[in-house]
Structure formats: C-alpha cells, structure tokens
Design a protein around this motif. Structure first.
Motif, PDB file in Angstrom:
ATOM      1  N   THR A  13      49.855  69.634  75.645  1.00  0.00           N
ATOM      2  CA  THR A  13      50.639  68.706  76.458  1.00  0.00           C
ATOM      3  C   THR A  13      51.998  69.283  76.823  1.00  0.00           C
ATOM      4  O   THR A  13      52.479  69.142  77.952  1.00  0.00           O
ATOM      5  N   TYR A  14      52.618  69.978  75.867  1.00  0.00           N
ATOM      6  CA  TYR A  14      53.969  70.479  76.072  1.00  0.00           C
ATOM      7  C   TYR A  14      54.035  71.909  76.589  1.00  0.00           C
ATOM      8  O   TYR A  14      55.068  72.332  77.093  1.00  0.00           O
ATOM      9  N   ALA A  15      52.927  72.664  76.452  1.00  0.00           N
ATOM     10  CA  ALA A  15      53.029  74.077  76.797  1.00  0.00           C
ATOM     11  C   ALA A  15      51.900  74.587  77.671  1.00  0.00           C
ATOM     12  O   ALA A  15      51.692  75.778  77.769  1.00  0.00           O
ATOM     13  N   SER A  16      51.188  73.694  78.355  1.00  0.00           N
ATOM     14  CA  SER A  16      50.055  74.133  79.148  1.00  0.00           C
ATOM     15  C   SER A  16      50.473  75.008  80.322  1.00  0.00           C
ATOM     16  O   SER A  16      49.671  75.790  80.835  1.00  0.00           O
ATOM     17  N   ALA A  17      51.709  74.906  80.757  1.00  0.00           N
ATOM     18  CA  ALA A  17      52.174  75.723  81.873  1.00  0.00           C
ATOM     19  C   ALA A  17      52.421  77.162  81.444  1.00  0.00           C
ATOM     20  O   ALA A  17      52.462  78.065  82.270  1.00  0.00           O
ATOM     21  N   GLU A  18      52.601  77.391  80.153  1.00  0.00           N
ATOM     22  CA  GLU A  18      52.932  78.721  79.662  1.00  0.00           C
ATOM     23  C   GLU A  18      51.733  79.459  79.093  1.00  0.00           C
ATOM     24  O   GLU A  18      51.642  80.676  79.213  1.00  0.00           O
ATOM     25  N   VAL A  19      50.826  78.755  78.466  1.00  0.00           N
ATOM     26  CA  VAL A  19      49.630  79.373  77.902  1.00  0.00           C
ATOM     27  C   VAL A  19      48.414  78.595  78.358  1.00  0.00           C
ATOM     28  O   VAL A  19      48.504  77.421  78.713  1.00  0.00           O
ATOM     29  N   GLY A  20      47.245  79.260  78.370  1.00  0.00           N
ATOM     30  CA  GLY A  20      46.057  78.646  78.938  1.00  0.00           C
ATOM     31  C   GLY A  20      45.404  77.615  78.050  1.00  0.00           C
ATOM     32  O   GLY A  20      45.506  77.643  76.831  1.00  0.00           O
ATOM     33  N   VAL A  21      44.727  76.672  78.702  1.00  0.00           N
ATOM     34  CA  VAL A  21      43.890  75.675  78.043  1.00  0.00           C
ATOM     35  C   VAL A  21      42.476  75.844  78.584  1.00  0.00           C
ATOM     36  O   VAL A  21      42.275  75.905  79.798  1.00  0.00           O
ATOM     37  N   ASN A  22      41.492  75.924  77.692  1.00  0.00           N
ATOM     38  CA  ASN A  22      40.098  76.090  78.077  1.00  0.00           C
ATOM     39  C   ASN A  22      39.278  74.902  77.597  1.00  0.00           C
ATOM     40  O   ASN A  22      39.415  74.468  76.454  1.00  0.00           O
ATOM     41  N   ILE A  23      38.430  74.393  78.479  1.00  0.00           N
ATOM     42  CA  ILE A  23      37.515  73.307  78.146  1.00  0.00           C
ATOM     43  C   ILE A  23      36.132  73.689  78.653  1.00  0.00           C
ATOM     44  O   ILE A  23      36.000  74.205  79.773  1.00  0.00           O
ATOM     45  N   SER A  70      21.971  77.135  49.059  1.00  0.00           N
ATOM     46  CA  SER A  70      22.515  77.870  50.197  1.00  0.00           C
ATOM     47  C   SER A  70      22.003  77.285  51.497  1.00  0.00           C
ATOM     48  O   SER A  70      20.903  76.732  51.555  1.00  0.00           O
ATOM     49  N   LEU A  71      22.806  77.384  52.527  1.00  0.00           N
ATOM     50  CA  LEU A  71      22.426  77.019  53.886  1.00  0.00           C
ATOM     51  C   LEU A  71      23.188  77.949  54.815  1.00  0.00           C
ATOM     52  O   LEU A  71      24.408  77.874  54.910  1.00  0.00           O
ATOM     53  N   ASP A  72      22.487  78.848  55.467  1.00  0.00           N
ATOM     54  CA  ASP A  72      23.154  79.768  56.377  1.00  0.00           C
ATOM     55  C   ASP A  72      22.211  80.142  57.508  1.00  0.00           C
ATOM     56  O   ASP A  72      21.001  79.883  57.458  1.00  0.00           O
ATOM     57  N   GLY A  73      22.776  80.746  58.540  1.00  0.00           N
ATOM     58  CA  GLY A  73      21.964  81.128  59.676  1.00  0.00           C
ATOM     59  C   GLY A  73      22.766  81.816  60.750  1.00  0.00           C
ATOM     60  O   GLY A  73      23.992  81.954  60.669  1.00  0.00           O
ATOM     61  N   VAL A  74      22.065  82.258  61.759  1.00  0.00           N
ATOM     62  CA  VAL A  74      22.684  82.924  62.909  1.00  0.00           C
ATOM     63  C   VAL A  74      22.262  82.194  64.173  1.00  0.00           C
ATOM     64  O   VAL A  74      21.170  81.629  64.245  1.00  0.00           O
ATOM     65  N   ASN A  75      23.138  82.178  65.160  1.00  0.00           N
ATOM     66  CA  ASN A  75      22.779  81.585  66.439  1.00  0.00           C
ATOM     67  C   ASN A  75      23.397  82.363  67.589  1.00  0.00           C
ATOM     68  O   ASN A  75      24.423  83.042  67.438  1.00  0.00           O
ATOM     69  N   GLY A  76      22.743  82.283  68.723  1.00  0.00           N
ATOM     70  CA  GLY A  76      23.256  82.839  69.966  1.00  0.00           C
ATOM     71  C   GLY A  76      23.696  81.696  70.868  1.00  0.00           C
ATOM     72  O   GLY A  76      23.033  80.667  70.949  1.00  0.00           O
ATOM     73  N   THR A  77      24.831  81.878  71.555  1.00  0.00           N
ATOM     74  CA  THR A  77      25.426  80.793  72.333  1.00  0.00           C
ATOM     75  C   THR A  77      25.803  81.251  73.726  1.00  0.00           C
ATOM     76  O   THR A  77      26.375  82.347  73.911  1.00  0.00           O
ATOM     77  N   LEU A  78      25.488  80.429  74.711  1.00  0.00           N
ATOM     78  CA  LEU A  78      25.936  80.627  76.087  1.00  0.00           C
ATOM     79  C   LEU A  78      26.887  79.493  76.424  1.00  0.00           C
ATOM     80  O   LEU A  78      26.545  78.324  76.267  1.00  0.00           O
ATOM     81  N   SER A  79      28.095  79.830  76.874  1.00  0.00           N
ATOM     82  CA  SER A  79      29.124  78.834  77.175  1.00  0.00           C
ATOM     83  C   SER A  79      29.586  78.960  78.619  1.00  0.00           C
ATOM     84  O   SER A  79      29.674  80.069  79.160  1.00  0.00           O
ATOM     85  N   ILE A  80      29.912  77.820  79.203  1.00  0.00           N
ATOM     86  CA  ILE A  80      30.500  77.751  80.538  1.00  0.00           C
ATOM     87  C   ILE A  80      31.703  76.816  80.462  1.00  0.00           C
ATOM     88  O   ILE A  80      31.618  75.744  79.880  1.00  0.00           O
ATOM     89  N   GLY A  81      32.827  77.236  81.053  1.00  0.00           N
ATOM     90  CA  GLY A  81      34.022  76.403  80.968  1.00  0.00           C
ATOM     91  C   GLY A  81      34.995  76.657  82.104  1.00  0.00           C
ATOM     92  O   GLY A  81      34.719  77.406  83.034  1.00  0.00           O
ATOM     93  N   LYS A  82      36.140  76.003  81.977  1.00  0.00           N
ATOM     94  CA  LYS A  82      37.198  76.078  82.978  1.00  0.00           C
ATOM     95  C   LYS A  82      38.530  76.334  82.288  1.00  0.00           C
ATOM     96  O   LYS A  82      38.849  75.684  81.290  1.00  0.00           O
ATOM     97  N   SER A  83      39.281  77.282  82.798  1.00  0.00           N
ATOM     98  CA  SER A  83      40.624  77.570  82.296  1.00  0.00           C
ATOM     99  C   SER A  83      41.669  76.894  83.166  1.00  0.00           C
ATOM    100  O   SER A  83      41.559  76.916  84.406  1.00  0.00           O
ATOM    101  N   PHE A  84      42.686  76.306  82.550  1.00  0.00           N
ATOM    102  CA  PHE A  84      43.742  75.632  83.274  1.00  0.00           C
ATOM    103  C   PHE A  84      45.086  76.298  82.982  1.00  0.00           C
ATOM    104  O   PHE A  84      45.284  76.875  81.918  1.00  0.00           O
TER     105      PHE A  84
END
Length: 222
Positions: free
Chosen positions: A17-27, A208-222
């Motif tokens: 809210t206070y610093a979005s103009a100086e550093v990026g925000v990704n959603i 134990s509970l563990d694992g590996v995953n592959g991820t595809l992401s799409i987003g927008k930088s502001f």
C-alpha cells in the motif's frame, strides 16, 4: 504457524500500500501437479483382549493436482510471497474391521468397524525467492496445512483435527512480457513434520509427508 503466516500476509499488504510505486507487486494463479508420499504407523496402546500391543504401518504414494493463488512483493533481487490453495485435498475413505477376543480365557469375539477419511485444508506457503540470473530464481519458505479427520469409530471416540507445518525449496524460470504479464515454470520440494493423533486406545503417528511438484504460473506485475 498459521499466526506467523497471517502476520506476514498482513505485512505484505501494508507494505504494498505504501511502497507499490517503488517496488513491484505481483499477483497471479498457479496450477501444480506432483507426487507425495506418506508413512504412518497405528498402535493399539492398551487393550485387555487379543489385540493388545498390535502395531500396523503403511506407506502410500499418490499423485496430486491443485490450483492456487499468490501475492508477491519485490525488493530488488529478492521477492517475498504468499501462496494459498483454496480447495481441500480429500482422501479416500478407509474402512477396517477388527475382531477382539474379550479375554484370554474366553472364546467370545466382538467386531468393531472403523471408517476414517481425511481432508487437508487451507494450504498456505510463505517464501522468499532470489534471482540468480535475469530469468531464473531459487526459493525457500515455510508451509502449513490443516488436517481435518472425518472418522466413524466403532468405539465412539475420535482422532480430532490438527495441522502440519513444513518447509519448501524450489527453483524456477520467470519470463515477463512488456505489458507486465509474466509466466513461470518451477519445481518445488515440500517436507512436512510428523504428527501424532490418539483416539481411545488407537494412536496414529504420521512419520513423514513429503513430495515434489511442478508448477506453471501466470500473473501480472504492477
């Protein structure tokens, strides 16, 4: 763990809210597929019948697929982010029937049927990513998920609910277009701590509970 995650999320939103103009925000949104394995042991801790001291253990491996949403704040070569999976993971229902000889001197045998089904809900991850080249990065963080047990025990007892806390490490490739739209491909390894649940004379230890995953992401930088 959940309190820590909520605090970090609140801090990220205040910072943006206070610093979005100086550093990026990704959603953005992500789709993940992976393989997870779990090892558990069930122990009948006390019984006057023939089942006393009975121990059973099992290891299961399952493929999973899920979607998530994420929010990030950039600080130079570092990015702090929060990822949330809005839909629960639902296990199959497991039914067991146990025969119990009432005493060593008796031939009388009773039958007890147990049904257990588990949901994993509200999977949160908080992570820090560091750019190692212009388009690649490494990440590490903490994660937490609620474990909701839906059981029908022949004795009328219940295991109750709990949460699992863990860690994650990963590596990925990021590509951003001129309009601020970006896509990513990453691989992540997750490892959760063990937990113990007790229902009457039955105790389940998740080793134990563990694992590996592959991820595809799409987003927008502001």
């Amino acid at each position: 763990m959940k309190k820590i995650i909520v605090t970090i999320i609140s801090g990220l939103f205040l910072c943006s809210t206070y610093a979005s103009a100086e550093v990026g925000v990704n959603i953005g949104v992500s789709g993940s597929v992976g393989i997870f394995g779990a090892t558990a042991k069930e122990t009948l801790s006390s019984d006057t019948g023939a089942r006393a001291g009975n121990v059973a253990s099992d290891t299961e491996i399952a493929a999973v697929g899920y979607g998530s949403i994420f929010f990030e704040k950039e600080f130079g070569m570092f990015t702090v982010g929060v990822d949330y999976v809005p839909t629960p993971f639902e296990s199959d229902s497991v039914e067991t029937r146990k025969m119990d000889q009432q005493t060593e001197a008796s031939d009388a045998v009773s039958s007890v049927e147990n049904k257990v089904q588990v949901d994993l809900e509200d999977l949160y991850s908080v992570y820090v990513a560091m750019n190692i080249t212009e388009n690649s990065y490494v990440k590490a963080g903490v994660t937490s998920v609620d474990v909701i047990t839906n059981e029908s025990m022949g004795t009328g007892s219940a295991y109750g609910n709990t949460s699992l806390d863990g860690t994650l490490v990963g590596v990925g490739i990021n590509n951003e277009l001129d309009n601020g739209i970006f896509w990513r491909v990453e691989g992540v390894y997750m490892n959760f701590d063990g937990v113990s649940l007790t229902s009457g004379d039955n105790t389940i230890n998740l080793k134990s509970l563990d694992g590996v995953n592959g991820t595809l992401s799409i987003g927008k930088s502001f």
